[in-house]
Design a protein around this motif. Sequence first.
Motif, PDB file in Angstrom:
ATOM      1  N   ASN A  87      -0.795  14.807  -8.997  1.00  0.00           N
ATOM      2  CA  ASN A  87      -1.398  13.405  -7.923  1.00  0.00           C
ATOM      3  C   ASN A  87      -0.365  11.859  -8.234  1.00  0.00           C
ATOM      4  O   ASN A  87      -0.369  11.235  -8.188  1.00  0.00           O
ATOM      5  N   ASP A  88       0.797  12.710  -7.239  1.00  0.00           N
ATOM      6  CA  ASP A  88       2.065  12.015  -7.480  1.00  0.00           C
ATOM      7  C   ASP A  88       2.107  10.861  -6.334  1.00  0.00           C
ATOM      8  O   ASP A  88       2.975  11.500  -5.761  1.00  0.00           O
ATOM      9  N   TYR A  89       0.889  10.181  -6.729  1.00  0.00           N
ATOM     10  CA  TYR A  89       1.160   8.708  -4.628  1.00  0.00           C
ATOM     11  C   TYR A  89       2.611   8.450  -4.845  1.00  0.00           C
ATOM     12  O   TYR A  89       3.262   8.065  -6.116  1.00  0.00           O
ATOM     13  N   LYS A  90       3.071   8.245  -3.168  1.00  0.00           N
ATOM     14  CA  LYS A  90       4.649   7.676  -3.080  1.00  0.00           C
ATOM     15  C   LYS A  90       3.869   5.920  -2.943  1.00  0.00           C
ATOM     16  O   LYS A  90       3.445   5.724  -1.700  1.00  0.00           O
ATOM     17  N   GLY A  91       5.424   5.538  -2.521  1.00  0.00           N
ATOM     18  CA  GLY A  91       5.705   4.232  -2.288  1.00  0.00           C
ATOM     19  C   GLY A  91       5.873   2.867  -2.775  1.00  0.00           C
ATOM     20  O   GLY A  91       6.397   3.275  -4.400  1.00  0.00           O
ATOM     21  N   LEU A  92       5.016   1.455  -2.852  1.00  0.00           N
ATOM     22  CA  LEU A  92       4.650   0.550  -4.021  1.00  0.00           C
ATOM     23  C   LEU A  92       3.362   1.132  -4.478  1.00  0.00           C
ATOM     24  O   LEU A  92       2.890   0.919  -3.345  1.00  0.00           O
ATOM     25  N   LEU A  93       3.699   1.521  -5.746  1.00  0.00           N
ATOM     26  CA  LEU A  93       2.219   1.779  -5.771  1.00  0.00           C
ATOM     27  C   LEU A  93       1.391   0.565  -6.620  1.00  0.00           C
ATOM     28  O   LEU A  93       0.673   0.455  -7.005  1.00  0.00           O
ATOM     29  N   SER A  94       2.164  -0.444  -7.096  1.00  0.00           N
ATOM     30  CA  SER A  94       1.744  -1.804  -7.825  1.00  0.00           C
ATOM     31  C   SER A  94       2.663  -2.622  -7.313  1.00  0.00           C
ATOM     32  O   SER A  94       3.373  -2.549  -7.037  1.00  0.00           O
ATOM     33  N   ASN A  95       2.214  -4.378  -7.437  1.00  0.00           N
ATOM     34  CA  ASN A  95       2.801  -5.360  -7.370  1.00  0.00           C
ATOM     35  C   ASN A  95       4.319  -5.537  -7.761  1.00  0.00           C
ATOM     36  O   ASN A  95       4.620  -5.366  -8.425  1.00  0.00           O
ATOM     37  N   ILE A 141       0.621  -1.300  -0.356  1.00  0.00           N
ATOM     38  CA  ILE A 141       0.103   0.266   0.556  1.00  0.00           C
ATOM     39  C   ILE A 141       1.360   1.234  -0.097  1.00  0.00           C
ATOM     40  O   ILE A 141       2.008   1.262  -0.053  1.00  0.00           O
ATOM     41  N   THR A 142       0.510   2.372  -0.837  1.00  0.00           N
ATOM     42  CA  THR A 142       1.083   3.897  -0.554  1.00  0.00           C
ATOM     43  C   THR A 142       1.445   4.256   1.016  1.00  0.00           C
ATOM     44  O   THR A 142       0.678   4.189   2.040  1.00  0.00           O
ATOM     45  N   PHE A 143       2.720   5.448   0.740  1.00  0.00           N
ATOM     46  CA  PHE A 143       2.930   6.321   1.244  1.00  0.00           C
ATOM     47  C   PHE A 143       1.616   7.158   2.078  1.00  0.00           C
ATOM     48  O   PHE A 143       0.935   6.867   2.960  1.00  0.00           O
ATOM     49  N   GLU A 144       0.699   7.541   1.545  1.00  0.00           N
ATOM     50  CA  GLU A 144      -0.610   8.058   1.575  1.00  0.00           C
ATOM     51  C   GLU A 144      -1.953   7.192   2.056  1.00  0.00           C
ATOM     52  O   GLU A 144      -2.168   7.728   3.374  1.00  0.00           O
ATOM     53  N   GLU A 145      -1.424   6.283   2.036  1.00  0.00           N
ATOM     54  CA  GLU A 145      -2.669   4.561   2.658  1.00  0.00           C
ATOM     55  C   GLU A 145      -1.802   4.629   4.078  1.00  0.00           C
ATOM     56  O   GLU A 145      -3.080   4.182   4.727  1.00  0.00           O
ATOM     57  N   VAL A 146      -0.833   4.515   4.232  1.00  0.00           N
ATOM     58  CA  VAL A 146       0.347   4.098   5.480  1.00  0.00           C
ATOM     59  C   VAL A 146       0.130   5.857   6.152  1.00  0.00           C
ATOM     60  O   VAL A 146       0.402   5.736   7.200  1.00  0.00           O
ATOM     61  N   LYS A 147      -0.429   6.720   5.888  1.00  0.00           N
ATOM     62  CA  LYS A 147      -0.460   8.054   6.161  1.00  0.00           C
ATOM     63  C   LYS A 147       0.519   8.796   7.173  1.00  0.00           C
ATOM     64  O   LYS A 147       1.489   9.641   7.524  1.00  0.00           O
ATOM     65  N   GLN A 148       1.670   8.698   5.844  1.00  0.00           N
ATOM     66  CA  GLN A 148       3.111   8.997   5.871  1.00  0.00           C
ATOM     67  C   GLN A 148       3.241   9.793   4.800  1.00  0.00           C
ATOM     68  O   GLN A 148       3.075   9.137   3.390  1.00  0.00           O
ATOM     69  N   TYR A 149       3.661  10.767   4.553  1.00  0.00           N
ATOM     70  CA  TYR A 149       3.566  11.755   3.216  1.00  0.00           C
ATOM     71  C   TYR A 149       5.265  11.913   2.691  1.00  0.00           C
ATOM     72  O   TYR A 149       5.075  12.066   1.141  1.00  0.00           O
ATOM     73  N   TYR A 150       6.409  11.777   3.574  1.00  0.00           N
ATOM     74  CA  TYR A 150       7.296  12.667   2.823  1.00  0.00           C
ATOM     75  C   TYR A 150       8.656  11.669   3.848  1.00  0.00           C
ATOM     76  O   TYR A 150       8.448  10.632   4.494  1.00  0.00           O
ATOM     77  N   GLY A 151       9.716  11.561   2.594  1.00  0.00           N
ATOM     78  CA  GLY A 151      10.097  10.244   3.044  1.00  0.00           C
ATOM     79  C   GLY A 151      10.909   9.325   3.280  1.00  0.00           C
ATOM     80  O   GLY A 151      10.893   9.260   1.706  1.00  0.00           O
TER      81      GLY A 151
END
Length: 652
Positions: free
Chosen positions: A486-494, A400-410
């Motif tokens: 609208n640039d989501y961050k993290g692992l956006l796909s498998n 899940i993404t940074f935004e879904e774990v509610k961490q936005y930066y770093g």
Amino acid sequence: TPRCTDSCLFRSVTVTILQASGERSFSIDYKRNCFLKDGKPFQYISGSIHYSRIPRYYWKDRLAKMYMTGLNAIQVYVPWNFHETVQGVQNFTGDRDLEHFLDLANQTGLLVILRPGPYICAEWEMGGLPAWLLQKPNIILRSADTDYLQAVSNWLAVLLPKVKPWLYVNGGNIITVQVENEYGSYYSCDYNYMRHLRTLFRFFLGEDVILFTTDGNTNKEMICGTLEGLYATIDFGTDTNITEAFARQRRFEPRGPLVNSEFYTGWLDHWGDQHAVVDAQKVSRVLGEMLTMGANINMYMFEGGTNFGYWNGADHDTRFRSVVTSYDYDAPLTEAGDPTEKLLAIRDVIKQFREIPSGPMPPATPKFVYGFVTLQKVGDISGLLNTLSPLGPIKSQYPITFEEVKQYYGYVLYRTTLPHNLSEPTPLISPLNGVHDRAYVSVNGVFQGLLERDTVLVMNVTGQQGDTLDILVENMGRVNFGSKINDYKGLLSNLILGKDVLTDWKIYPLDIDGAVTGGWPHGNSRKSDPAPRREPTRGPTFYMGTLQPNGLAWDTFLKLNEWTKGQVWINGVNLGRYWPARGPQQTVYVPGPLLSTTLPNNITVLELEGAPGHSRVLFMDRPHPLNFEVLHFLHIAALKIIISLTEFLDGH
Ligand SMILES: CCCCNC(=S)N1C[C@H](O)[C@@H](O)[C@@H](O)[C@H]1CO
């Protein structure tokens, strides 16, 4: 009226009288095609400066230098996410004290062209929009999207009432206010959105302030970015036919002042670019030509400053390109606020159009070579999760993404286990290019390589079934221009390892800044490795060190020679990213007032890829890459001279 002191109370009375007599005003004369200030023709010569990129104690220094150059105005963005980083919590203190910045400008004799967005671009993270807007998966930013507009209205209902007392007509120094930012360059072209903003700005600021728009020098941009009731201005740089550009503005404003709201004095750098420079003579020549036409000019940037912390933005044209930490912009004032030849050339031009304040140009702030500091290894991230992610992981079958774990930066650590024995190097793939933006891959704490958005979509992994697979993902800054903001961050796909889709993830939000500002890893309890081994390390590793005080707190530049890429903090302040392996930036600006003159200065470094065996860093007095060994020699020689002088003086 602004924050009132005695003098301010007197002024507010005076203003009331002036207002009653109708003398204080800033308006447009559509007959004489100019601005009027208190009823008299007025031409602004302005420069962009971003308070969010300069430590508060240096604001007065930069403003004074802009005033002494002959500017009569400054142009200022208000980054929404800088003030409302957490939804519903608005911060206007310290380095975010907008009203103090406006007051300093007022005291310095500078008028203000305010650009409160809500979107500002500016090579700033997500163009100033807060990342928490992305909580709504399909939000359409910069449009009449109801959730977006609700958040915008809530924000402007806090910001604009703060701004209103600072309007020129109310006794302050704000002469014009920009609505949105180059909206014509965005895909949505949503007039209802701009109408909503116009209504909000008028509701909160009243009828007496000039509201304007700025758009790029093309018909499409001016068509989508302009709106009835907002004065249309244009922006362009030195390689432009200024007659044609102003003719384009005239198509949208047949009468009224000519305005170039962003005359580019330099340009931005992305990691991996050549450092952008714009010729000083060309800047001053074109400036003179525009001023001769009676145009109103804002020079973008006049003082660029620094993208501290995680505030840099990114661009995404053919591929994702992150903006560097320094926003020097080859501007007339350097990142450290030092006057340049370009500033002097500009001052010589301005001199031909208005009286320049008498007196010397304030000098560059002093810089100091604090010399070498050897850092000690603290440990690698996988062994520090109790400290850096005290609430433990979020478990999820798929990433899940940074935004879904509610961490936005770093940084966020994604952990799982190897599903099979990998006796041969096995490809780890992000088939949908879902790594946003860089991933550092380790097995059982041993670094194996990295993946990078748009450029490195596969790497090889080895290990045994059940081994721990750690993937540290870095947010390199959200896109600030164009349709991909609208640039989501993290692992956006498998991720696929060999033939297996990797599942059963533990996802660790890493609150590194919380730990470092709390004193980690320098707290008394914390011991670095007992026997600091002088050997290179690979993979995400923390280092710590101490710059001993020497009674000075002068500016300095941190050079991490032979280090690769990472983040650096000094005395708990996140100075930003370093990436000397990719450049063009080779040093990190350290504002002097961050340093203590009496207490040890705590240095914390997160090296993401590879640190040299010497684990040494160097504090220099200039930003440009100098030969490291020459400096080492000079440093040792200087120390020897000081030691022998001390011995000599002791002996007598
Ligand atoms: C590489 C694409 C840059 C897009 N941004 C442009 S044109 N710019 C206009 C924009 O309004 C300003 O905030 C700055 O972002 C400036 C570039 O420094």
